[in-house]
Design a protein around this motif. Structure first.
Motif, PDB file in Angstrom:
ATOM      1  N   SER A   1     -19.616 -47.336 -48.132  1.00 61.27           N
ATOM      2  CA  SER A   1     -20.002 -48.717 -47.840  1.00 61.27           C
ATOM      3  C   SER A   1     -21.265 -48.695 -46.991  1.00 61.27           C
ATOM      4  N   PRO A   2     -22.046 -49.784 -46.997  1.00 63.00           N
ATOM      5  CA  PRO A   2     -23.283 -49.814 -46.205  1.00 63.00           C
ATOM      6  C   PRO A   2     -23.016 -49.509 -44.734  1.00 63.00           C
ATOM      7  N   LEU A   3     -23.971 -48.854 -44.106  1.00 67.36           N
ATOM      8  CA  LEU A   3     -23.836 -48.487 -42.699  1.00 67.36           C
ATOM      9  C   LEU A   3     -24.288 -49.636 -41.809  1.00 67.36           C
ATOM     10  N   GLY A   4     -23.558 -49.841 -40.735  1.00 68.65           N
ATOM     11  CA  GLY A   4     -23.911 -50.917 -39.812  1.00 68.65           C
ATOM     12  C   GLY A   4     -24.824 -50.475 -38.691  1.00 68.65           C
ATOM     13  N   ILE A   5     -25.470 -49.308 -38.827  1.00 71.74           N
ATOM     14  CA  ILE A   5     -26.303 -48.792 -37.742  1.00 71.74           C
ATOM     15  C   ILE A   5     -27.528 -49.671 -37.533  1.00 71.74           C
ATOM     16  N   THR A   6     -27.970 -49.733 -36.281  1.00 75.59           N
ATOM     17  CA  THR A   6     -29.185 -50.472 -35.948  1.00 75.59           C
ATOM     18  C   THR A   6     -30.340 -49.533 -35.588  1.00 75.59           C
ATOM     19  N   GLN A   7     -30.029 -48.249 -35.364  1.00 78.43           N
ATOM     20  CA  GLN A   7     -31.082 -47.270 -35.054  1.00 78.43           C
ATOM     21  C   GLN A   7     -30.905 -46.030 -35.909  1.00 78.43           C
ATOM     22  N   LEU A   8     -31.976 -45.621 -36.597  1.00 74.89           N
ATOM     23  CA  LEU A   8     -31.957 -44.453 -37.475  1.00 74.89           C
ATOM     24  C   LEU A   8     -33.102 -43.527 -37.090  1.00 74.89           C
ATOM     25  N   THR A   9     -32.768 -42.242 -36.873  1.00 77.54           N
ATOM     26  CA  THR A   9     -33.774 -41.229 -36.571  1.00 77.54           C
ATOM     27  C   THR A   9     -33.787 -40.200 -37.696  1.00 77.54           C
TER      28      THR A   9
ATOM     29  N   CYS B   1     -28.787 -49.003 -45.004  1.00 75.07           N
ATOM     30  CA  CYS B   1     -28.773 -49.475 -43.602  1.00 75.07           C
ATOM     31  C   CYS B   1     -29.346 -50.887 -43.539  1.00 75.07           C
ATOM     32  N   PRO B   2     -28.630 -51.880 -44.035  1.00 81.91           N
ATOM     33  CA  PRO B   2     -29.172 -53.241 -44.129  1.00 81.91           C
ATOM     34  C   PRO B   2     -29.391 -53.927 -42.783  1.00 81.91           C
ATOM     35  N   GLN B   3     -28.828 -53.387 -41.687  1.00 85.66           N
ATOM     36  CA  GLN B   3     -28.986 -54.017 -40.376  1.00 85.66           C
ATOM     37  C   GLN B   3     -29.927 -53.229 -39.465  1.00 85.66           C
ATOM     38  N   LEU B   4     -30.697 -52.328 -40.040  1.00 92.92           N
ATOM     39  CA  LEU B   4     -31.555 -51.439 -39.259  1.00 92.92           C
ATOM     40  C   LEU B   4     -32.602 -52.224 -38.471  1.00 92.92           C
ATOM     41  N   GLU B   5     -32.699 -51.909 -37.164  1.00 91.19           N
ATOM     42  CA  GLU B   5     -33.674 -52.561 -36.294  1.00 91.19           C
ATOM     43  C   GLU B   5     -34.733 -51.586 -35.787  1.00 91.19           C
ATOM     44  N   THR B   6     -34.349 -50.316 -35.583  1.00 88.17           N
ATOM     45  CA  THR B   6     -35.277 -49.313 -35.046  1.00 88.17           C
ATOM     46  C   THR B   6     -35.273 -48.084 -35.936  1.00 88.17           C
ATOM     47  N   LEU B   7     -36.457 -47.663 -36.392  1.00 90.10           N
ATOM     48  CA  LEU B   7     -36.610 -46.472 -37.225  1.00 90.10           C
ATOM     49  C   LEU B   7     -37.505 -45.485 -36.500  1.00 90.10           C
ATOM     50  N   LYS B   8     -36.969 -44.274 -36.243  1.00 86.30           N
ATOM     51  CA  LYS B   8     -37.731 -43.211 -35.600  1.00 86.30           C
ATOM     52  C   LYS B   8     -37.908 -42.062 -36.595  1.00 86.30           C
TER      53      LYS B   8
END
Length: 462
Positions: free
Chosen positions: A312-320, A340-347
């Motif tokens: 199922s889609p991931l609820g993470i807001t930060q992905l590195t 990651c449909p709720q992603l806010e920060t991408l590193k």
């Protein structure tokens, strides 16, 4: 007159105690008043490696270090020490140095003790050759001391004595043999433990299963250990942070609620196929839900191979993303943007190609195999909802101006309608593509692309 000049000396002692030991030592050049302030620091670090000099004989360097430690211990006037760290290889050759340091710390009610007897020449990347002798035994006096954190590296210990650590909150063990029975006993005896770390340990049993009542454990770190197991089960109801680096086992985490932070690195794996991809997908489902996720280049290469994928889609807001931005990783980057449909920060942390293991793709059937990696960001482009609706901050470290880096950055600037901040840190290392000056010139051109981007976007180039 500066503001520090009017502070009482006790305040200066407090200030230097918050600094790393080497930085505290540097304050001695600020003025005559600061010359000896650092010698009252409550955060003490004796590191033999800081005394290394390529032009001096090693025996001479070692003696200089021993003399420094001895004089420091003899002249220290403060009644308490908050933290003491000793890094000293071959302690069996000078056991009195170690014993005196430990006695000094315990007499001053130390709360955080770190003893590192590992050899700096040991290869931290070789999982097949990490079993090294542990020549020093932790003194019995340590077990009866009310420590809050304990770090042991290449140091023997008696796990049955850990029951005396009534207030111990953090344990970090490095370069030691760790059988499953030892781990279970340690966790059972340390009821207040909140952080448990294993680094470069060896000799785990074939089946790693730890269930120890109501653990208070919040952070679990397993880093490049040689575990002869295909199954990793850990019960920690309060776990919030998981960091794992090593070979790929099957995970089973028993916990209450979601995780705050997950970091997965399987850089030692060399093979990738559809079944391994499905195993990775199951692993991510196992650690979900979570707030922040860090993944490695291996996962970016292998995950798109499978058919099952993430449940199922991931609820993470930060992905590195720890990546080299190789062609084989581009499908994986899109894979995570999609899930990651709720992603806010991408590193995006771009590492060196030297240690990257590229997977053999002879049987690779990616979901978007008809699209060549070099065309993924500018032809037949897929627009992901997180990019247009939720992504607000992007950070790219180690920028080397490769086509894939430029392509991904252009894509994010073009479709990132709600982006507020873009930070690009250029690599300080020259490569076949150029040098840091050239990387910066290319990075500066993103400002031109930003004219059509989000209206509130701020760009910082470092």
């Amino acid at each position: 007159m500066d503001r520090f000049s009017v502070l009482p000396e006790s305040h200066l002692f407090t200030i230097v105690s918050f600094l790393p030991f080497k930085e505290a030592a540097r304050t001695s050049v600020l003025s005559k008043r600061w010359r000896h302030v650092w010698r009252s620091s409550k955060n003490i670090e004796f590191d033999e490696r800081c005394f290394a000099n390529v032009d001096a004989d090693r025996a001479v360097q070692r003696q200089v270090f021993i003399d420094f430690v001895r004089q420091w211990v003899q002249n220290y006037q403060e009644p308490t020490v908050d933290r003491l760290s000793l890094k000293f290889s071959l302690p069996q050759n000078n056991p009195r140095v170690v014993e005196n340091c430990i006695a000094f710390a315990l007499a001053r009610h130390v709360k955080h003790l770190a003893l590192d007897f590992s050899d700096p020449t040991w290869d931290v990347h070789d999982l097949d050759d990490i079993a090294h002798p542990t020549p020093f035994d932790l003194p019995l006096s340590v077990y009866n001391h009310p420590l809050e954190s304990l770090t042991l590296s290449s140091c023997n210990f008696n796990v049955s004595e850990f029951k005396n650590f009534g207030v111990l909150k953090e344990i970090s063990l490095c370069w030691v043999e760790m059988k499953e029975s030892t781990t279970k006993a340690l966790l059972a005896d340390c009821g207040c433990l909140e952080s448990f770390s294993l680094r470069h340990c060896w000799d785990m049993d074939n089946f790693f299963c730890v269930r120890v009542g109501e653990l208070m454990l919040k952070t679990l770190v397993v880093y490049k250990c040689r575990f002869i197991c295909s199954y990793f089960e850990f019960e920690a109801p309060n776990l919030r942070c998981l960091r794992y680096s090593g070979t790929l086992p099957k995970f089973c985490l028993l916990r209450n609620g979601g995780l705050d932070e997950v970091d997965l690195d399987f850089g030692h794996e060399t093979d990738g196929n559809e079944s391994v991809s499905d195993l990775l997908g199951q692993l991510i489902d196992e650690v979900n839900p979570m707030r922040a996720l860090t993944v490695c280049t291996y996962m970016l290469q292998v995950l798109p191979m499978g058919e099952e994928g993430i449940g199922s889609p991931l609820g993470i807001t930060q992905l590195t993303l720890k990546t080299t931005m190789h062609d084989y990783e581009q499908h994986g980057i899109q894979y995570f943007l999609k899930n990651c449909p709720q992603l806010e920060t991408l590193k995006i942390e771009i590492g060196s190609h030297a240690r990257t293991r590229i997977i053999n793709y002879t049987e690779y059937e990616a979901p978007c195999a008809e699209v060549k990696p070099e065309h993924m960001w500018n032809q037949n482009t897929i627009i992901f909802s997180c990019v247009t609706q939720t992504l607000r901050e992007v950070e790219m470290k180690g920028f080397r101006a490769s086509p894939n880096e430029i392509g991904l950055m252009s894509y994010l600037l073009c479709y990132g309608r709600v982006m507020e901040k873009l930070t690009i840190t250029v690599s300080s290392q020259a490569s076949g593509r150029g040098n840091p000056q050239l990387y910066r010139m290319v990075a500066e051109k993103t400002r031109d692309l930003a004219r059509t981007a989000a209206p509130n976007l701020q760009i910082m180039i470092i």
